[in-house]
Design a protein around this motif. Structure first.
Motif, short mmCIF file in Angstrom:
data_model
loop_
_atom_site.label_atom_id
_atom_site.label_comp_id
_atom_site.label_asym_id
_atom_site.label_seq_id
_atom_site.Cartn_x
_atom_site.Cartn_y
_atom_site.Cartn_z
N VAL A 196 0.55 -1.09 -0.11
CA VAL A 196 0.09 0.30 -0.14
C VAL A 196 0.48 1.46 -0.01
N ILE A 197 2.36 1.24 0.74
CA ILE A 197 2.91 2.46 0.92
C ILE A 197 3.84 2.67 0.07
N ALA A 198 3.88 1.46 -0.94
CA ALA A 198 5.46 1.63 -1.32
C ALA A 198 5.11 2.43 -2.56
N PRO A 199 5.61 3.74 -3.43
CA PRO A 199 5.42 4.02 -4.66
C PRO A 199 6.00 3.89 -5.69
N HIS A 200 6.13 2.19 -5.20
CA HIS A 200 6.63 1.45 -6.97
C HIS A 200 6.92 -0.12 -5.84
N SER A 201 6.96 -1.01 -7.35
CA SER A 201 6.69 -2.47 -7.13
C SER A 201 8.55 -2.30 -7.04
N PRO A 202 8.45 -3.12 -5.75
CA PRO A 202 9.58 -3.48 -5.71
C PRO A 202 11.46 -3.40 -7.21
N ILE A 203 10.29 -4.60 -7.80
CA ILE A 203 11.18 -4.86 -8.53
C ILE A 203 11.17 -4.34 -10.34
N GLU A 204 10.01 -3.40 -10.41
CA GLU A 204 10.26 -3.27 -11.54
C GLU A 204 11.53 -1.85 -11.89
N MET A 205 12.26 -2.29 -12.92
CA MET A 205 12.96 -1.23 -13.30
C MET A 205 12.87 -0.35 -14.20
N ASN A 206 14.18 0.30 -14.32
CA ASN A 206 13.12 2.23 -15.25
C ASN A 206 15.17 2.33 -15.44
N SER A 239 14.08 12.15 -5.38
CA SER A 239 12.32 13.10 -6.15
C SER A 239 11.46 13.12 -5.49
N MET A 240 10.04 13.09 -5.64
CA MET A 240 9.57 13.44 -5.96
C MET A 240 8.87 11.96 -6.28
N THR A 241 9.12 11.14 -7.59
CA THR A 241 8.57 9.59 -7.87
C THR A 241 9.57 9.09 -7.41
N TYR A 242 10.79 8.75 -7.03
CA TYR A 242 11.47 7.87 -5.78
C TYR A 242 12.70 9.07 -4.98
N PRO A 243 11.42 8.91 -3.71
CA PRO A 243 11.73 9.31 -2.57
C PRO A 243 13.70 9.06 -2.21
N ARG A 271 15.06 0.49 -9.98
CA ARG A 271 14.63 0.74 -8.95
C ARG A 271 14.42 1.36 -7.67
N CYS A 272 12.94 1.41 -7.46
CA CYS A 272 13.00 1.74 -6.62
C CYS A 272 13.42 2.31 -5.10
N ILE A 273 14.87 2.43 -4.64
CA ILE A 273 15.45 2.35 -3.49
C ILE A 273 14.41 1.51 -2.04
N LEU A 274 13.01 3.56 -1.50
CA LEU A 274 12.19 3.31 -0.87
C LEU A 274 11.67 2.18 -1.08
N SER A 275 10.98 1.41 -2.33
CA SER A 275 10.12 0.45 -1.87
C SER A 275 10.29 -0.97 -1.92
N ARG A 276 11.73 -0.67 -2.08
CA ARG A 276 12.92 -2.14 -1.38
C ARG A 276 12.90 -2.12 -0.22
N LEU A 277 12.93 -1.17 -0.07
CA LEU A 277 13.45 -1.20 1.83
C LEU A 277 12.71 -1.82 2.43
N LEU A 278 11.08 -1.03 1.66
CA LEU A 278 10.30 -1.31 2.83
C LEU A 278 9.24 -2.75 2.75
N TYR A 279 9.70 -3.67 1.43
CA TYR A 279 9.24 -4.71 0.72
C TYR A 279 10.14 -5.62 1.61
N GLY A 280 11.93 -5.19 1.44
CA GLY A 280 12.52 -5.97 2.48
C GLY A 280 12.74 -6.14 3.73
N ILE A 281 11.39 -5.52 4.87
CA ILE A 281 11.60 -5.60 6.08
C ILE A 281 10.75 -7.42 6.37
N ARG A 282 10.24 -7.00 5.12
CA ARG A 282 8.99 -8.75 4.66
C ARG A 282 9.94 -9.83 5.47
#
Lengths: 270, 278, 252
Positions: B32-42, B51-55, B63-74
């Motif tokens: 819910v919180i993560a702005p992107h998918s953790p494995i979505e590459m760009n 930046s705003m898109t990639y905090p 890949r979005c580091i914040l999203s990866r960080l959040l999924y990493g908690i799991r």
């Protein structure tokens, strides 16, 4: 002049402003014994520790304790250290913790004696053996080689008294020395205190809650309750005609507890 | 109970507790919180800054580091907790068994423990993962195998301490069942001490799991895991050193929070010391 | 026969002796028996094995040799069949009550454990009254009580199931003298009212004489003398005599 005169000894906890011991006064003559009686927490031990300057710095001591023309409470710490251990000795209830478990009785005895009597180690050992012999300890040479845990509580207690005697102090303060002992050892220890007084002219402050022992040893008695001095006087007066209710209570409970035993033993004399 | 009150008065403990709670929540609600998918590459946006898109910016594959960080908690935190729970369960069961039954049972369990304890746990974990091959399940298993003996031993000691108490003796003499003694006297007493140990140890389990992933023995790419993120960042350390900051700081904070909390728990459970301080 | 101890031996490993396997013989063939309803004292110097005997009777340890029977059965068997029928009051009252539980739960532990669900509250109050404690104490925790109060709580718990055999293991030794007297009075009352067999272990002969009908002297791991407290002066054994005549009496 009295050997020791304690006037209005008061101990206050500075942090909490609580009075632990309040206005305790007594005098002690040469070759006499005073008994201090009371429950645990009544300030018995605190009184004796205050006299020796052994209490925590957060506690304030007021009043005076005249000993040999000096006020013990006014002395500097190095001056009182000279008196403590040499002229006033203390014997503790828990003999086991009074000795260092890591060295032998002998080395601890001679260390104390060398320090206080300024003699050589060999002489100290000789004196130790003589004193232990006087305490009716069999094979004193063997005892000196032993560690504290290898001896019984009564034995350690006697070793501690032997050290005190060897130093030949003016005053011995004994804090519940008989409480943890069985009757045979208790009796031996009491006899030693009697001998000590008669032979060395030493004065004894005997802290105990065993009224029987106090009655046998002491001439005067000080009864304490909640840090206050409840009654002070000749042993025979205090125990036979207690003025204060608390003393009466102490005497009565003691009499009740020992009634059956005393009666059973009395048959012997009939 | 007094323990909770003491803990409430401990500001550091409350901060740590709050932080860990937030971390766990973030892990649960990562999708819910993560702005992107953790494995979505760009790939166009690789090594992007904040930046705003990639905090927190992007990594070498965009890949979005914040999203990866959040999924990493799991993976990192949840797996560590699972590992701890399993270890404690095994340790408590065997420890109580050994401490209560004594005799031969105790002897056998303790000798097995001795064998396990005679290897350094890190070496043992590496050996087990090395033998069974990398993978999440194997990492957890290796951790449990390396730690259970230690817990069994600790719990046994705690149990022995309590069986020596007069209230347990009294219950025994009166004919109370072993179940009653364990339930009313031993578990409530031991629970405090075990929870302190477990909290302190969760930090080290997180470190081990991250370390294994860092070495490539744990989680496999592209799954997001903090140790793994560090490993990937390491390759570009000289060009983009800030890549290491996010996962590194995350590990640091969580481990520190567990350790501080463990310390506070220890103080809270240790009634004697608290009373003395008063 | 309520309790029968037959030729019991017990030794312990000596500590700190390096590689030598020396054992310290604490009990060297102790034998005695206690009839139902009797109140017997066991005295001896510290380290004479009094506590070892108590642990053996309580089933907390096993004898090396010899056997102990309660009502003709082995201790562990008897305990299983007679729940709550043997009770004990220890010397160390501080570890006798679980610090996590309120006094009402401490006293009611056995009542609850052995299946009583209703009326526990009333029974606990009755027990508190019996041991002379105020009812308000029920909601407090053990560390809030004084030594004397806590020992009373332990006594209340010990008599909660109306046991047939009560072991008092130096139960008054850690208390102040005036408190000791109060607790002794309580034991006296219990003995009179509840008709149980009591083994009173102590090193204070005067207390033993106060409570017990009979006294046993333990010396060097053996019972050297058993005698009625009313005929104390008839003791034959040398050690028992010395113990008796060493007591310093208090005369008014």
């Amino acid at each position: 002049m009295s050997l020791l005169e304690v006037i209005n000894l008061t101990v206050t906890d500075k942090r909490k402003n609580v009075v632990i011991v309040k206005n305790v006064s007594f005098t002690l003559e040469r070759n006499s014994c005073i008994g201090i009686v009371g429950e645990s927490g009544s300030g018995k031990s605190m009184t004796s520790k205050a006299i020796l300057g052994l209490i925590h710095p957060s506690l304030k001591v007021t009043g005076a304790a005249h000993f040999d023309g000096k006020d013990l409470f006014q002395l500097k710490s190095n001056e009182i250290r000279k008196i403590r251990g040499k002229r006033i000795c203390m014997i503790l209830q828990d003999a086991m913790s009074a000795f260092d478990p890591l060295s032998t009785i002998g080395s601890q005895m001679s260390e104390t004696l060398c320090e206080n009597l300024e003699i050589s180690k060999k002489e100290a050992e000789k004196i130790s053996i003589v004193e232990l012999n006087k305490m009716h300890i069999k094979e004193p040479v063997q005892v000196l080689k032993k560690y504290p845990h290898q001896l019984s509580g009564g034995m350690l207690q006697r070793c501690m008294i032997a050290i005190a005697i060897a130093v030949k102090p003016d005053i011995i303060i004994a804090d519940e020395p008989t409480t943890a002992l069985d009757s045979i050892n208790q009796n031996e220890v009491v006899k030693e205190f009697q001998r000590l007084r008669s032979e060395l002219d030493t004065a004894v402050i005997f802290i105990s809650h065993d009224l029987g022992v106090v009655q046998r040893l002491a001439q005067t008695v000080l009864v304490m309750k909640d840090g206050k001095q409840v009654e002070y006087g000749e042993v025979k007066d205090v125990f036979s005609q207690p003025k204060h209710e608390y003393t009466r209570y102490l005497v009565n409970t003691r009499v009740q507890l020992t009634k059956s035993f005393t009666e059973a033993m009395r048959k012997d004399h009939v | 109970m007094g323990v909770i009150n003491r803990l409430k008065n401990d500001r550091l403990a409350m901060v740590c507790l709050g932080f860990l709670f937030l971390v766990l929540l973030a892990g649960v609600f990562a999708p819910v919180i993560a702005p992107h998918s953790p494995i979505e590459m760009n790939v166009k946006e690789k090594f992007a800054g904040i930046s705003m898109t990639y905090p927190l910016g992007t990594d070498q594959l965009g890949r979005c580091i914040l999203s990866r960080l959040l999924y990493g908690i799991r993976i990192t935190v949840f797996l560590s907790l699972l590992t701890m729970a399993m270890t404690i369960l095994i340790g408590t069961l065997l420890g109580i068994l050994a401490g209560l039954l004594r005799g031969k049972v105790d002897e056998v369990i303790m000798r097995i423990c001795d064998v396990f304890l005679s290897f350094p746990s890190e070496v043992m974990i590496l050996a087990i993962v090395g033998m069974m091959g990398p993978g999440l399940f194997n990492v957890v298993l290796a951790n449990i195998i390396a730690k259970w003996a230690w817990y069994t031993r600790m719990v046994r000691t705690i149990v022995l301490k309590y069986t020596d108490k007069n209230y347990v003796r009294f219950a025994k003499v009166s004919g109370c069942s072993t179940g009653h003694i364990v339930k009313t006297h031993i578990i409530p007493g031991a629970a405090g001490e075990i929870s302190v140990l477990a909290t302190l140890d969760t930090g080290s389990v997180i470190l081990i799991i991250s370390a294994l992933s860092f070495l490539g023995l744990g989680v496999q790419a592209p799954t997001a895991e903090w140790g793994m993120m560090l490993n990937e960042a390491k390759n570009v350390m000289i060009m983009y050193p800030y890549q290491m900051l996010a996962p590194g700081i995350a590990i640091l904070l969580v481990v520190a929070a567990f350790n501080f909390l463990g310390d506070s728990l220890q103080d809270a459970f240790n009634t004697k010391r608290v009373n003395k301080m008063r | 026969m309520m309790l029968e101890v037959r030729e019991v031996y017990r030794s312990y490993k000596k500590t700190g002796n390096g590689f030598r396997r020396e054992r310290l013989n604490v009990l060297n063939g102790v034998s005695f028996s206690i009839r139902a309803g009797e109140c017997v004292g066991l005295v001896g110097e510290s380290g004479s094995g009094k506590s070892t005997i108590s642990r053996l009777i309580l089933g907390l340890e096993k004898a090396d040799k010899g056997s102990i029977f309660i009502e003709g059965k082995r201790v562990s068997e008897w305990i299983k069949e007679n729940k709550g029928q043997m009770s004990v009051v220890f010397q160390d009252y501080t570890s006798s009550a679980n610090p996590r539980y309120k006094i009402s739960d401490v006293i009611g532990e056995l009542l609850k454990a052995f299946g009583e669900n209703e009326g526990i509250h009333g029974k606990v109050e009755h027990l508190l009254e019996k041991v002379g404690l105020p009812l308000s104490i029920a909601n407090r925790y053990p560390h809030e009580l004084s030594g004397g109060q806590l020992q009373r709580v332990c006594i209340a718990r010990a008599i909660s199931m109306h046991p047939r055999l009560l072991i008092l293991d130096e139960a008054i030794s850690s208390l102040d003298v005036s408190i000791q007297a109060q607790i002794m009075d309580l034991f006296y009352k219990i003995k009179k009212e509840m008709n149980m067999t009591i083994l009173f272990i102590a090193h204070d002969l005067q207390a033993v004489a106060h409570l017990c009908d009979k006294v046993m002297f333990l010396h060097n791991g053996q019972i050297v003398e058993q005698i009625a407290t009313s005929n104390l002066t008839d003791v034959q054994n040398e050690y028992a005599r010395r113990l008796l005549y060493s007591v310093i009496p208090f005369n008014v």
